[in-house]
Design a protein around this motif. Sequence first.
Motif, PDB file in Angstrom:
ATOM      1  N   ASP A 187       5.624   0.127   6.092  1.00  0.00           N
ATOM      2  CA  ASP A 187       4.240  -0.401   5.668  1.00  0.00           C
ATOM      3  C   ASP A 187       3.240  -0.144   6.401  1.00  0.00           C
ATOM      4  O   ASP A 187       1.862   0.353   5.992  1.00  0.00           O
ATOM      5  CB  ASP A 187       4.219  -2.011   5.221  1.00  0.00           C
ATOM      6  CG  ASP A 187       4.922  -2.958   6.374  1.00  0.00           C
ATOM      7  OD1 ASP A 187       4.582  -2.627   7.522  1.00  0.00           O
ATOM      8  OD2 ASP A 187       5.313  -3.920   6.071  1.00  0.00           O
ATOM      9  N   LEU A 242       3.156   2.349  -2.272  1.00  0.00           N
ATOM     10  CA  LEU A 242       2.483   1.387  -1.369  1.00  0.00           C
ATOM     11  C   LEU A 242       1.091   1.753  -0.820  1.00  0.00           C
ATOM     12  O   LEU A 242       0.055   1.105  -0.561  1.00  0.00           O
ATOM     13  CB  LEU A 242       3.471   1.184   0.027  1.00  0.00           C
ATOM     14  CG  LEU A 242       3.083   0.063   0.897  1.00  0.00           C
ATOM     15  CD1 LEU A 242       2.486  -1.381   0.181  1.00  0.00           C
ATOM     16  CD2 LEU A 242       3.881  -0.355   2.053  1.00  0.00           C
ATOM     17  N   LEU A 298      -4.183  -6.191   7.491  1.00  0.00           N
ATOM     18  CA  LEU A 298      -3.031  -6.045   6.828  1.00  0.00           C
ATOM     19  C   LEU A 298      -1.744  -6.303   7.359  1.00  0.00           C
ATOM     20  O   LEU A 298      -1.630  -5.846   8.472  1.00  0.00           O
ATOM     21  CB  LEU A 298      -2.921  -4.539   6.289  1.00  0.00           C
ATOM     22  CG  LEU A 298      -4.030  -3.706   5.570  1.00  0.00           C
ATOM     23  CD1 LEU A 298      -4.133  -2.294   5.060  1.00  0.00           C
ATOM     24  CD2 LEU A 298      -4.464  -4.564   4.349  1.00  0.00           C
ATOM     25  N   TYR A 347       0.033   1.828   5.417  1.00  0.00           N
ATOM     26  CA  TYR A 347      -1.282   1.547   5.590  1.00  0.00           C
ATOM     27  C   TYR A 347      -2.184   2.412   6.085  1.00  0.00           C
ATOM     28  O   TYR A 347      -3.474   2.551   6.033  1.00  0.00           O
ATOM     29  CB  TYR A 347      -1.307   0.065   6.296  1.00  0.00           C
ATOM     30  CG  TYR A 347      -0.522  -0.966   5.504  1.00  0.00           C
ATOM     31  CD1 TYR A 347      -0.313  -1.166   4.348  1.00  0.00           C
ATOM     32  CD2 TYR A 347      -0.141  -1.971   6.727  1.00  0.00           C
ATOM     33  CE1 TYR A 347       0.484  -2.062   3.794  1.00  0.00           C
ATOM     34  CE2 TYR A 347       0.527  -3.097   5.872  1.00  0.00           C
ATOM     35  CZ  TYR A 347       0.851  -3.186   4.557  1.00  0.00           C
ATOM     36  OH  TYR A 347       1.428  -4.145   4.078  1.00  0.00           O
ATOM     37  N   SER A 384      -4.888 -12.330  -0.118  1.00  0.00           N
ATOM     38  CA  SER A 384      -4.396 -12.103  -1.585  1.00  0.00           C
ATOM     39  C   SER A 384      -4.519 -12.894  -2.893  1.00  0.00           C
ATOM     40  O   SER A 384      -4.527 -12.280  -4.073  1.00  0.00           O
ATOM     41  CB  SER A 384      -2.676 -12.150  -1.408  1.00  0.00           C
ATOM     42  OG  SER A 384      -2.449 -11.003  -0.534  1.00  0.00           O
ATOM     43  N   ALA A 388      -1.280   1.142  -3.829  1.00  0.00           N
ATOM     44  CA  ALA A 388      -1.615  -0.094  -3.682  1.00  0.00           C
ATOM     45  C   ALA A 388      -2.630  -0.568  -2.558  1.00  0.00           C
ATOM     46  O   ALA A 388      -3.307  -1.206  -2.851  1.00  0.00           O
ATOM     47  CB  ALA A 388      -0.350  -1.031  -3.752  1.00  0.00           C
ATOM     48  N   THR A 389      -2.335  -0.024  -1.541  1.00  0.00           N
ATOM     49  CA  THR A 389      -3.164  -0.317  -0.397  1.00  0.00           C
ATOM     50  C   THR A 389      -4.731   0.239  -0.310  1.00  0.00           C
ATOM     51  O   THR A 389      -5.415  -0.278  -0.224  1.00  0.00           O
ATOM     52  CB  THR A 389      -2.724   0.130   0.942  1.00  0.00           C
ATOM     53  OG1 THR A 389      -1.439  -0.438   1.264  1.00  0.00           O
ATOM     54  CG2 THR A 389      -3.322  -0.393   2.072  1.00  0.00           C
ATOM     55  N   LEU A 400       0.503  -6.915  -0.909  1.00  0.00           N
ATOM     56  CA  LEU A 400       1.125  -5.554  -0.634  1.00  0.00           C
ATOM     57  C   LEU A 400       2.787  -5.739  -0.351  1.00  0.00           C
ATOM     58  O   LEU A 400       3.577  -4.785  -0.635  1.00  0.00           O
ATOM     59  CB  LEU A 400       0.493  -5.091   0.755  1.00  0.00           C
ATOM     60  CG  LEU A 400      -0.957  -4.587   0.465  1.00  0.00           C
ATOM     61  CD1 LEU A 400      -1.715  -4.213   1.483  1.00  0.00           C
ATOM     62  CD2 LEU A 400      -1.027  -3.667  -0.797  1.00  0.00           C
TER      63      LEU A 400
END
Length: 276
Positions: A30, A262, A23, A34, A205, A265-266, A230
């Motif tokens: 972030d 976030l 990531l 994560y 991605s 989404a992760t 992300l």
Amino acid sequence: MPLVSLADVLQPALSDGYAVAGLVTLGWEDMHAYIAAAEAEDVPVILQAGPSCRAHTPLPILGKMFRHLAENASVPVVAHLDHGYTMEECREALESGFTSLMFDGSRKPLSQNIDETAAIAEMAHDAAISCEGEIGFVGYADGEKSAGTDPDEAATFARQTRVDAMAISVGNVHLQQDKEGGLDEPRIRAIEAVTDIPLVIHGGSGVPVTQRTALARGSAICKFNIGTELRMAFGAALRIAVNADPGRFDRVQILKDTHDPLVAATRKVLRAFKGE
């Protein structure tokens, strides 16, 4: 849990049929999200400091941030230098506490790429950490074009550099915002046939999620790098947070509102790489 090396997480993935997410980080918000997502999914995670991250925050600071997060995490965490371009940069990452060095010599002639990658792999192994190299060139959306990995060159590269993981170019593209492409599976199979080390997909991605899952479970691809997807999720959450209250100006409070979206989404990204 202390930091682990790239080999520590990729060898089990290779044996057991799953992949680990690399990531791409840009800052504390972030990184923190994560780790929270990886803990929620109970999977290892690779925190990656790429060139844009390093341009914003010095490597010694990033090393301390990664180490702090790892020491307080309940899952294995790798501190990974992504796209290191020089021996000096790789050495600085090693001295800053990173546990994995990715040297990118993919723009160089094959013999030079092999020689320089081998030297960095030796340095990494002497320090009991890992090294990832790249053979073939992974291009950029709206930028440099890719040059696909030649299987015979990949075999030579893997054998002579002794890297722990090998990034390949098989239709993947950096900074792709959609998932309309797909990877060249016959080329992947040809590379797998001549080498036995974990393979890495940069520009993950842009890979359709169904193909990510199928390859994670049924190929030697053990690491997918995910950045753009992300970053887009973070940007969307930040935009909502800013626009929700035009009078709010405290960035700490604003950035807190990006955390939960976030993480969600992760977690979705991480689930696609799990084994059956």
